[in-house]
Design an enzyme around this catalytic site. Structure first.
Site, PDB file in Angstrom:
ATOM      1  N   ASP A  82       0.817  -1.220   0.000  1.00  0.00           N
ATOM      2  CA  ASP A  82       0.000   0.000   0.000  1.00  0.00           C
ATOM      3  C   ASP A  82       0.851   1.271   0.000  1.00  0.00           C
ATOM      4  OD1 ASP A  82      -1.932  -1.891   0.351  1.00  0.00           O
ATOM      5  OD2 ASP A  82      -2.861  -0.944   2.096  1.00  0.00           O
TER       6      ASP A  82
ATOM      7  N   HIS B  60       3.916  -2.068   2.990  1.00  0.00           N
ATOM      8  CA  HIS B  60       3.969  -0.732   2.380  1.00  0.00           C
ATOM      9  C   HIS B  60       5.265  -0.575   1.596  1.00  0.00           C
ATOM     10  CE1 HIS B  60       1.222  -0.429   5.809  1.00  0.00           C
ATOM     11  NE2 HIS B  60       0.567   0.433   5.056  1.00  0.00           N
TER      12      HIS B  60
HETATM   13 ZN    ZN Z   1      -2.477   3.059   3.538  1.00  0.00          ZN
END
Ligand code: ZN
Length: 462
Positions: A273, A414
């Site tokens: 993400d 991430h």
């Molecule tokens: Zn996020």
């Protein structure tokens, strides 16, 4: 004699050291994979508030100082206000989000101008996020900030720009069927350079944003128009005229692979993400070694600045999903803003890879029935949260993944952090030995015979 011999010996040693340094340093440099840091991330979460800031590092002293100062002031402003407030409650937190878009103008190989557009959102517990826009136009040759009048050919040009802007704004409002008072548009486009702070040069013209909240507190919209090159060029100084290079209509093809060979394997979907970022490139290089395809839930506001790597990820067979445009909590937005967060992201992604994403991962996993309906996308959550942003340690991240892995798992990571990327790769090495294969969300659904619908929140496939 002895002194001379000694000197010679010292000389030889010195020479040897010099040789080692000259040959050795570049090797060490190469092995440690040095890259220039081009971005900073601040992430803070407390009981009461959360802060998520991305800002670029330009490696230009004066400009970097201004950027840091802007970030510092915004953060302090937020923290000082939060200090005075009582907690919002269990399910909600005060929030500060700063994202940016960076465009560079080049003259041969030299960067002549930087345009950095910051969008700041703060949620202070009322109905709405408060938006604030800030833009830096930096002349890299003369080391100074520019305003729109520095680009324009005299005062008359500003007047003409105002007329053109009014026209294109009205056109925008009509074609989007917005209900907006004409006087607001007039006010937003008057001959005042403060109205023209947010602009950037695009291939096809000059893009200008008008934050209506600056004019009337009743409006939180920001209207973005593009004045076509053939119209704006007459108003620009010679050196700033836009050379219309018609973008080649390239079709980008995503590499397809035969997934039948994974039929009897344990499957894991790695998802990343908040990117893309400089670390995504490295991740893509390494994923090949693990025969791995992953899913990227990208932020709309980062897509244009990082379009090369997005394109590459798609071409190499990875899946591109949406993580909304600005990473705001969808539960706190009105309908219009919610639709915008989703649609605008789909649009910028389609502009680059040629297809709209079908997967949506809402920030913080927050979504309600209404938003599901509005989005008309498949909602992908996760089963294993690595808490990578918190532990910041590749070994711990890898351990978290390996210890909790199961067939059909979706893992949250991430790709804006180097430690997350490294952690994921370490985990893959171990999981591969345990018989796992690494697939995208859509590949996983297919292999597990799941037809994705629009109501389920997918946390795993098993
Ligand atoms: Zn996020």
């Amino acid at each position: 004699m002895t002194t001379k011999r000694k000197l010679n010996k010292t000389g030889k040693i010195t020479l040897a050291i010099v040789i080692i340094i000259v040959i050795g340093l570049p090797v060490v440099f190469f092995l440690t994979r040095k890259y220039t840091k081009n971005e900073m991330h601040i992430l803070k979460m407390t009981e009461n508030y959360q802060i998520k800031i991305d800002y670029p590092v330009i490696h230009q002293k004066d400009l970097d100082k201004q950027i840091k100062e802007y970030i510092k002031v915004e953060e302090e402003k937020f923290l000082n206000t939060v200090d005075l407030k009582i907690p919002v409650g269990e399910s909600q937190k005060y929030e500060l989000i700063i994202g940016y878009q960076l465009t560079k103008q080049q003259d041969l190989n030299k960067i002549t101008h930087y345009h950095i557009h910051f969008e700041t959102y703060s949620y202070m517990g009322d109905n709405q996020y408060i938006r604030n826009d800030k833009m830096f136009h930096y002349d890299n040759k003369n080391k100074k900030n520019l305003s729109i009048s520095d680009y324009l050919n005299g005062n008359d040009a500003l007047e003409e720009l105002s007329i053109l802007s009014y026209y294109y704004m009205m056109q925008y409002i009509e074609s989007n069927k917005l209900v907006l008072d004409e006087t607001i548009i007039k006010q937003a486009t008057t001959i005042n350079i403060e109205n023209y702070e947010i602009f950037s040069f695009k291939n096809d013209g000059l893009e200008i944003s008008f934050p209506l909240y600056k004019i009337s507190s009743e409006h939180d919209e920001v209207i973005k128009i593009v004045i076509p090159a053939k119209e704006i060029n007459g108003l620009l100084k010679n050196q700033y005229k836009i050379k219309e290079n018609k973008r080649k209509e390239e079709t980008i093809v995503s590499e397809k692979r035969d997934i039948s060979k994974y039929k009897n394997k344990k499957l894991i979907a790695f998802t990343f993400d908040d990117g893309p970022s400089i670390h995504t490139t490295y991740l893509l290089d390494k994923l090949k070694e693990h025969d791995a395809k992953v899913t990227f839930f990208v932020l709309g506001n980062r897509v244009e600045t990082n379009q090369m790597v997005l394109k590459r990820a798609y071409q190499e067979g990875h899946e591109i999903g949406s993580h909304t445009y600005n990473h705001r909590n969808l539960l706190l937005l009105n309908d219009y803003a919610r639709i915008q967060e989703i649609k605008e992201t789909n649009q910028v992604i389609e502009n680059i890879i040629g297809v709209k994403p079908t997967l949506l991962r809402p920030p913080y996993g927050n979504i309600n029935e209404e938003t599901k309906k509005i989005s008309n996308m498949h909602i992908i959550e996760w089963g294993i949260d690595t808490l990578d942003w918190k532990t910041k340690d590749k070994e711990l991240i890898a351990k978290e993944i390996v210890d909790n892995a199961y067939d059909g798992a979706i893992i949250l990571l991430h790709d804006i952090y180097e430690f997350s990327v490294e952690g994921a790769l370490l985990a893959m090495e171990k999981l591969k030995q345990e018989g796992y294969a690494f697939v995208t969300i859509s590949e996983m659904a297919k292999l597990k015979n799941v037809t994705l619908d629009y109501t389920t929140l997918y946390r795993h496939f098993n």
